[in-house]
Design a protein around this motif. Structure first.
Motif, mmCIF file in Angstrom:
data_model
loop_
_atom_site.group_PDB
_atom_site.id
_atom_site.type_symbol
_atom_site.label_atom_id
_atom_site.label_comp_id
_atom_site.label_asym_id
_atom_site.label_seq_id
_atom_site.Cartn_x
_atom_site.Cartn_y
_atom_site.Cartn_z
ATOM 1 N N LYS A 32 -23.955 7.940 -28.622
ATOM 2 C CA LYS A 32 -22.517 8.030 -28.884
ATOM 3 C C LYS A 32 -21.735 7.177 -27.886
ATOM 4 C CE LYS A 32 -18.811 11.356 -29.547
ATOM 5 N NZ LYS A 32 -18.438 12.758 -29.577
ATOM 6 N N ASP A 33 -22.100 7.243 -26.600
ATOM 7 C CA ASP A 33 -21.412 6.450 -25.582
ATOM 8 C C ASP A 33 -21.635 4.958 -25.790
ATOM 9 O OD1 ASP A 33 -20.473 8.770 -24.383
ATOM 10 O OD2 ASP A 33 -22.231 8.925 -23.045
ATOM 11 N N VAL A 34 -22.868 4.592 -26.158
ATOM 12 C CA VAL A 34 -23.176 3.177 -26.373
ATOM 13 C C VAL A 34 -22.373 2.644 -27.557
ATOM 14 C CG1 VAL A 34 -25.008 1.569 -27.029
ATOM 15 C CG2 VAL A 34 -25.460 3.320 -25.315
ATOM 16 N N VAL A 35 -22.350 3.400 -28.639
ATOM 17 C CA VAL A 35 -21.596 2.976 -29.823
ATOM 18 C C VAL A 35 -20.107 2.881 -29.488
ATOM 19 C CG1 VAL A 35 -20.917 3.660 -32.156
ATOM 20 C CG2 VAL A 35 -23.298 3.859 -31.452
ATOM 21 N N GLN A 36 -19.587 3.837 -28.718
ATOM 22 C CA GLN A 36 -18.173 3.799 -28.341
ATOM 23 C C GLN A 36 -17.871 2.568 -27.489
ATOM 24 O OE1 GLN A 36 -15.660 5.731 -29.478
ATOM 25 N NE2 GLN A 36 -14.347 4.290 -28.404
ATOM 26 N N SER A 37 -18.758 2.224 -26.567
ATOM 27 C CA SER A 37 -18.530 1.028 -25.748
ATOM 28 C C SER A 37 -18.586 -0.236 -26.600
ATOM 29 C CB SER A 37 -19.521 0.956 -24.584
ATOM 30 O OG SER A 37 -20.818 0.710 -25.071
ATOM 31 N N LEU A 38 -19.470 -0.259 -27.620
ATOM 32 C CA LEU A 38 -19.516 -1.404 -28.534
ATOM 33 C C LEU A 38 -18.224 -1.498 -29.349
ATOM 34 C CD1 LEU A 38 -23.213 -1.191 -29.786
ATOM 35 C CD2 LEU A 38 -22.244 -2.912 -28.269
ATOM 36 N N VAL A 39 -17.679 -0.363 -29.739
ATOM 37 C CA VAL A 39 -16.407 -0.342 -30.469
ATOM 38 C C VAL A 39 -15.290 -0.834 -29.549
ATOM 39 C CG1 VAL A 39 -14.680 1.173 -31.527
ATOM 40 C CG2 VAL A 39 -17.089 1.449 -32.100
ATOM 41 N N ASP A 40 -15.293 -0.385 -28.295
ATOM 42 C CA ASP A 40 -14.266 -0.808 -27.344
ATOM 43 C C ASP A 40 -14.317 -2.307 -27.085
ATOM 44 O OD1 ASP A 40 -13.451 1.803 -27.182
ATOM 45 O OD2 ASP A 40 -14.503 2.221 -25.292
ATOM 46 N N ASP A 41 -15.532 -2.876 -27.120
ATOM 47 C CA ASP A 41 -15.704 -4.311 -26.898
ATOM 48 C C ASP A 41 -15.515 -5.125 -28.173
ATOM 49 O OD1 ASP A 41 -16.233 -3.782 -24.254
ATOM 50 O OD2 ASP A 41 -18.423 -3.819 -24.502
ATOM 51 N N ASP A 42 -15.148 -4.468 -29.267
ATOM 52 C CA ASP A 42 -14.941 -5.107 -30.575
ATOM 53 C C ASP A 42 -16.200 -5.756 -31.118
ATOM 54 O OD1 ASP A 42 -12.285 -4.361 -30.786
ATOM 55 O OD2 ASP A 42 -11.569 -6.140 -29.727
ATOM 56 N N LEU A 43 -17.358 -5.254 -30.739
ATOM 57 C CA LEU A 43 -18.616 -5.751 -31.298
ATOM 58 C C LEU A 43 -19.018 -4.934 -32.521
ATOM 59 C CD1 LEU A 43 -20.577 -6.379 -27.997
ATOM 60 C CD2 LEU A 43 -19.524 -8.083 -29.491
ATOM 61 N N VAL A 44 -18.546 -3.693 -32.603
ATOM 62 C CA VAL A 44 -18.805 -2.820 -33.744
ATOM 63 C C VAL A 44 -17.453 -2.329 -34.232
ATOM 64 C CG1 VAL A 44 -19.827 -0.630 -34.468
ATOM 65 C CG2 VAL A 44 -21.079 -2.116 -32.924
ATOM 66 N N LEU A 45 -17.293 -2.303 -35.561
ATOM 67 C CA LEU A 45 -16.049 -1.835 -36.149
ATOM 68 C C LEU A 45 -16.203 -0.376 -36.582
ATOM 69 C CD1 LEU A 45 -15.278 -4.971 -38.295
ATOM 70 C CD2 LEU A 45 -14.281 -4.357 -36.104
ATOM 71 N N ARG A 46 -15.111 0.354 -36.565
ATOM 72 C CA ARG A 46 -15.139 1.775 -36.892
ATOM 73 C C ARG A 46 -13.976 2.060 -37.844
ATOM 74 N NH1 ARG A 46 -13.831 5.929 -32.173
ATOM 75 N NH2 ARG A 46 -11.758 5.114 -32.436
ATOM 76 N N ASP A 47 -14.259 2.892 -38.838
ATOM 77 C CA ASP A 47 -13.196 3.261 -39.765
ATOM 78 C C ASP A 47 -13.438 4.683 -40.241
ATOM 79 O OD1 ASP A 47 -10.906 3.001 -41.168
ATOM 80 O OD2 ASP A 47 -11.701 1.641 -42.697
ATOM 81 N N LYS A 48 -12.367 5.444 -40.354
ATOM 82 C CA LYS A 48 -12.475 6.822 -40.805
ATOM 83 C C LYS A 48 -12.145 6.857 -42.296
ATOM 84 C CE LYS A 48 -11.119 11.487 -39.700
ATOM 85 N NZ LYS A 48 -10.413 12.377 -38.802
#
Length: 181
Positions: A32-48
């Protein structure tokens, strides 16, 4: 974790990523932390979507981000170079009238002499500041203000004494003794 997204080019829920993370060498508690850091770095996109949160990343997105960053840095570099050239040109323009000549050196020496004389005259003026008519007038005004303030406080004290004497007639002797003190 980023390899999971690039290899499958699919959309994932956090629970799915937590199951797939240990297979790629990521500890399941830190997925969860790794994915969140990737989202923060704009390497992974997230959408609800509804009640679910989906994560995805495509290789083309990373390439687009790199190109955008590269173009921005190139633009900043060209602007900085342009500004540098403008500053060099401005410096050269300012230097044109300041070549070291005998005439310029004479003018600089004369300027220093005038500044020194100005400083001495200011010091002399400061020495005579006590005799300045405007300073004497200000002192007279301040003296008048102080005198009227002293009179006002004296009146206030006598008014207070009279009020205490009329309000507390039984303590008149004690009050008069206190007034004398």
């Amino acid at each position: 974790m980023l390899q999971i997204f690039y290899e499958s080019q699919d959309f994932y829920l956090l629970k799915e990523l937590e199951k797939m993370g240990p297979k790629k060498g990521v500890i399941s508690q830190s997925v969860k932390d790794v994915v969140q850091s990737l989202v923060d770095d704009d390497l992974v996109l997230r959408d609800k979507i509804g009640t679910s949160v989906y994560f995805w990343s495509l290789p083309s997105c990373a390439g687009n981000q790199l190109r955008t960053t590269y173009n921005k840095l190139e633009s900043d570099l060209s602007n900085s170079k342009k500004r540098y050239m403008e500053l060099l040109e401005q410096r050269d323009d300012l230097k044109r009238g300041r070549e070291d000549t005998d005439e310029r050196e004479d003018a600089l020496e004369e300027l220093k002499a005038v500044e020194l004389r100005h400083k001495k005259l200011k010091e002399e003026l400061a020495a005579y500041a006590d005799s300045d008519p405007s300073a004497l007038e200000a002192m007279k005004d301040a003296t008048e203000v102080a005198h009227s303030a002293a009179n006002r406080w004296t009146d206030n004290i006598f008014t207070l004494q009279q009020w205490c004497s009329t309000t507390f007639p039984q303590a008149k002797e004690q009050l008069e003794h206190m007034y004398k003190e």
